[in-house]
Design a protein around this motif. Structure first.
Motif, PDB file in Angstrom:
ATOM      1  N   TYR A 117       0.836  -1.204   0.000  1.00 49.87           N
ATOM      2  CA  TYR A 117       0.000   0.000   0.000  1.00 49.87           C
ATOM      3  C   TYR A 117       0.868   1.250   0.000  1.00 49.87           C
ATOM      4  O   TYR A 117       0.580   2.215  -0.716  1.00 49.87           O
ATOM      5  N   ALA A 118       1.947   1.238   0.790  1.00 47.96           N
ATOM      6  CA  ALA A 118       2.866   2.381   0.814  1.00 47.96           C
ATOM      7  C   ALA A 118       3.465   2.609  -0.571  1.00 47.96           C
ATOM      8  O   ALA A 118       3.591   3.751  -1.030  1.00 47.96           O
ATOM      9  N   ALA A 119       3.831   1.515  -1.245  1.00 49.98           N
ATOM     10  CA  ALA A 119       4.388   1.635  -2.600  1.00 49.98           C
ATOM     11  C   ALA A 119       3.343   2.161  -3.571  1.00 49.98           C
ATOM     12  O   ALA A 119       3.634   3.018  -4.414  1.00 49.98           O
ATOM     13  N   ALA A 120       2.098   1.672  -3.453  1.00 53.99           N
ATOM     14  CA  ALA A 120       1.043   2.060  -4.384  1.00 53.99           C
ATOM     15  C   ALA A 120       0.698   3.543  -4.257  1.00 53.99           C
ATOM     16  O   ALA A 120       0.628   4.267  -5.270  1.00 53.99           O
ATOM     17  N   ILE A 121       0.484   4.026  -3.028  1.00 52.69           N
ATOM     18  CA  ILE A 121       0.099   5.429  -2.871  1.00 52.69           C
ATOM     19  C   ILE A 121       1.259   6.358  -3.222  1.00 52.69           C
ATOM     20  O   ILE A 121       1.049   7.458  -3.740  1.00 52.69           O
ATOM     21  N   THR A 163       0.315   2.439 -14.704  1.00 55.76           N
ATOM     22  CA  THR A 163      -0.489   1.349 -15.262  1.00 55.76           C
ATOM     23  C   THR A 163       0.430   0.293 -15.870  1.00 55.76           C
ATOM     24  O   THR A 163       1.369   0.628 -16.595  1.00 55.76           O
ATOM     25  N   PRO A 164       0.209  -0.972 -15.554  1.00 55.00           N
ATOM     26  CA  PRO A 164       1.026  -2.037 -16.148  1.00 55.00           C
ATOM     27  C   PRO A 164       0.735  -2.159 -17.646  1.00 55.00           C
ATOM     28  O   PRO A 164      -0.331  -1.709 -18.091  1.00 55.00           O
ATOM     29  N   PRO A 165       1.626  -2.741 -18.455  1.00 56.62           N
ATOM     30  CA  PRO A 165       2.866  -3.394 -18.027  1.00 56.62           C
ATOM     31  C   PRO A 165       4.074  -2.459 -17.898  1.00 56.62           C
ATOM     32  O   PRO A 165       5.073  -2.829 -17.306  1.00 56.62           O
ATOM     33  N   TYR A 166       4.011  -1.221 -18.493  1.00 58.18           N
ATOM     34  CA  TYR A 166       5.196  -0.345 -18.432  1.00 58.18           C
ATOM     35  C   TYR A 166       5.335   0.221 -17.027  1.00 58.18           C
ATOM     36  O   TYR A 166       6.272  -0.104 -16.319  1.00 58.18           O
ATOM     37  N   GLY A 167       4.434   1.078 -16.593  1.00 63.25           N
ATOM     38  CA  GLY A 167       4.352   1.557 -15.223  1.00 63.25           C
ATOM     39  C   GLY A 167       5.668   1.841 -14.538  1.00 63.25           C
ATOM     40  O   GLY A 167       6.008   1.195 -13.544  1.00 63.25           O
ATOM     41  N   LEU A 168       6.439   2.805 -15.049  1.00 60.54           N
ATOM     42  CA  LEU A 168       7.766   3.081 -14.503  1.00 60.54           C
ATOM     43  C   LEU A 168       7.735   3.344 -12.994  1.00 60.54           C
ATOM     44  O   LEU A 168       8.593   2.865 -12.246  1.00 60.54           O
ATOM     45  N   LEU A 169       6.740   4.111 -12.534  1.00 66.93           N
ATOM     46  CA  LEU A 169       6.656   4.413 -11.104  1.00 66.93           C
ATOM     47  C   LEU A 169       6.380   3.151 -10.284  1.00 66.93           C
ATOM     48  O   LEU A 169       6.805   3.045  -9.128  1.00 66.93           O
ATOM     49  N   TRP A 217      -5.102   0.196  -7.781  1.00 74.20           N
ATOM     50  CA  TRP A 217      -6.288   0.363  -8.619  1.00 74.20           C
ATOM     51  C   TRP A 217      -7.281   1.389  -8.070  1.00 74.20           C
ATOM     52  O   TRP A 217      -7.843   2.174  -8.840  1.00 74.20           O
ATOM     53  N   PRO A 218      -7.539   1.447  -6.766  1.00 71.15           N
ATOM     54  CA  PRO A 218      -8.448   2.492  -6.277  1.00 71.15           C
ATOM     55  C   PRO A 218      -7.965   3.907  -6.611  1.00 71.15           C
ATOM     56  O   PRO A 218      -8.777   4.792  -6.918  1.00 71.15           O
ATOM     57  N   PHE A 219      -6.658   4.108  -6.577  1.00 69.57           N
ATOM     58  CA  PHE A 219      -6.119   5.434  -6.892  1.00 69.57           C
ATOM     59  C   PHE A 219      -6.192   5.727  -8.383  1.00 69.57           C
ATOM     60  O   PHE A 219      -6.414   6.867  -8.786  1.00 69.57           O
ATOM     61  N   ILE A 220      -6.040   4.694  -9.212  1.00 68.16           N
ATOM     62  CA  ILE A 220      -6.208   4.892 -10.653  1.00 68.16           C
ATOM     63  C   ILE A 220      -7.644   5.288 -10.965  1.00 68.16           C
ATOM     64  O   ILE A 220      -7.888   6.196 -11.777  1.00 68.16           O
TER      65      ILE A 220
END
Length: 431
Positions: free
Chosen positions: A138-142, A374-380, A400-403
């Motif tokens: 979650y920390a990584a996602a946000i 966004t996968p598959p590239y999703g550099l962040l 996904w909720p943040f997207i």
């Protein structure tokens, strides 16, 4: 026999898939086109030199990169995070809110999503995962999601690239990004609050209000950087390029003389790292300048504009189609490549549809930033995964909720142009 343009496109795609940098692939494909078409290959060099000679604004890119890198090696990021934690850390999911708020402040200094994720991201992820307060995924996602604010709130390196291909004012583009950037922050803060309540994230210990003046005073030199930067641009004191130089110099002065947190070795390594980053962007720009000559020779932009007009799309339908196109491209292409390769082809059609180019620039940049998560590239996603050592699947599930929240913000940005253009018009924009 296959025409030269088709062979050039095949060569660019094949080289890119083989791992060749996109900029070099575009240069190679452009040379192939010129040779097969019977043109002098030196035209490519001429286009490259003319584009760079007339691209004074491009100097802002390495300077903004340098400013962000200096802030990351100094103690500016730590002081800013303490300030953010004192303000919003006391609420449910507080460190998530700190993550959002710190990205808003840092975006006013760096102009880069990657700089935000690498610099502030490392620190805030460690804060969030300490003592098991938040799941690492979650920390990584946000952190990845909030880093997308970086290039929307001015200054912005992608906005500079868009100005290059659209011939629009960098200052007005910067102004147009302010409200959308704050909207993106608001929807992500709301989503973090929802997730915190649903998953029972902790309420952090509140910083006593009596300590707030001291924390604010310690962070004030860092907080003044966006004020100096934007005040100088919109006050007519400096150009965006000069403002980038001021930002780098200011960050260096306060880090070395005031905070005394930068060694000569660290500064030297920062110069080398910044040069590499700027060089990578420079190769991409060089490739786009040569390839743009090819697509102009083939009259691709006008052909595409005629095709889209023939489809008889409404302006709303056209904008929906553009959003879908760029979102899909963002899944497989880097944002700079989208801005420098795809956007020049679309601009004639955008103008024919009566869409404001400053408004369109914000739409494109927001879409390109969504491509970074966004996968598959999703550099962040890759950056935060390397920091947390979490599997990509776990981070994608949490992001996904943040997207979804950002897609809601994108809809408002796309279909309410006055929301985007309100501030530029206050500053004199006639669009």
């Amino acid at each position: 026999m296959t025409d030269p343009f088709t062979l050039a496109m095949v060569a660019i795609v094949a080289l890119s898939i083989a791992g060749i940098p996109v900029g070099l692939a575009m240069m190679s494909g452009s040379f192939l086109y010129l040779i097969l078409s019977g043109f002098d290959p030196s035209i490519a060099s001429e286009q490259l030199l003319q584009g760079l000679f007339n691209g004074y604004t491009l100097l802002a890119i390495p300077l903004f990169i340098l400013a962000a890198d200096i802030m990351n090696i100094g103690s500016l990021a730590d002081r800013l995070l303490r300030f953010c934690q004192a303000l919003v850390g006391r609420f449910r999911g507080g460190l998530g809110h700190v993550n959002v708020f710190s990205s808003v402040i840092f975006s006013g200094m760096s102009g880069s999503a990657v700089a935000d994720a690498v610099g502030m991201g490392k620190i805030i992820i460690n804060m969030m995962t300490k003592d098991g307060k938040y799941p690492p995924s979650y920390a990584a996602a946000i952190t990845a999601a909030t880093a997308t604010i970086g290039p929307i709130i001015p200054p912005s390196i992608p906005m500079v690239l868009y100005a290059l291909v659209s011939d629009q004012s960098v200052g007005y583009l910067f102004a147009a990004g302010m409200a959308p950037g704050l909207l993106m922050a608001a929807v992500m803060a709301f989503m973090n609050w929802v997730m915190a309540r649903r998953r029972g994230f902790p309420v952090d210990e509140a910083v006593p209000l009596r300590e707030l003046p001291k924390i604010t005073w310690e962070a004030l030199p860092a907080l003044m950087l966006p004020v100096i930067l934007l005040g100088g641009i919109y006050g007519g004191i400096v150009t965006p390029t000069e403002a980038a130089a001021v930002a780098a110099a200011y960050a260096l002065v306060i880090s070395v003389l005031l905070y005394r947190s930068v060694t000569f070795r660290a500064f030297w390594e920062t110069l080398i790292s910044g040069a590499r980053s700027a060089g990578a962007i420079g190769v991409l720009i060089g490739g786009s300048l040569t390839f743009n000559y090819v697509i102009t020779r083939e009259d691709v932009p006008n052909a595409l504009a005629a095709f889209l007009q023939g489809m008889d799309l409404s302006q709303t339908g056209f904008l929906i189609a553009i959003n879908i196109l760029i979102l899909l491209l963002g899944c497989i292409l880097e944002g700079g490549a989208i801005l420098l390769i795809v956007v020049p082809i679309l601009i004639p059609a955008v103008q024919a549809m009566g869409i404001d180019l400053v408004h369109f620039g914000v739409i494109v940049v927001v879409n390109a930033m969504l491509g970074l998560i966004t996968p598959p590239y999703g550099l962040l996603l890759f950056i935060t995964a390397s920091i947390t050592r979490q599997p990509m699947g776990a981070i994608v599930r949490d992001i996904w909720p943040f997207i979804v929240a950002l897609l809601v913000a994108l809809g408002i940005i796309t279909f309410v142009p006055d929301f985007v253009l309100f501030l530029p018009r206050l500053l004199g924009y006639q669009g």
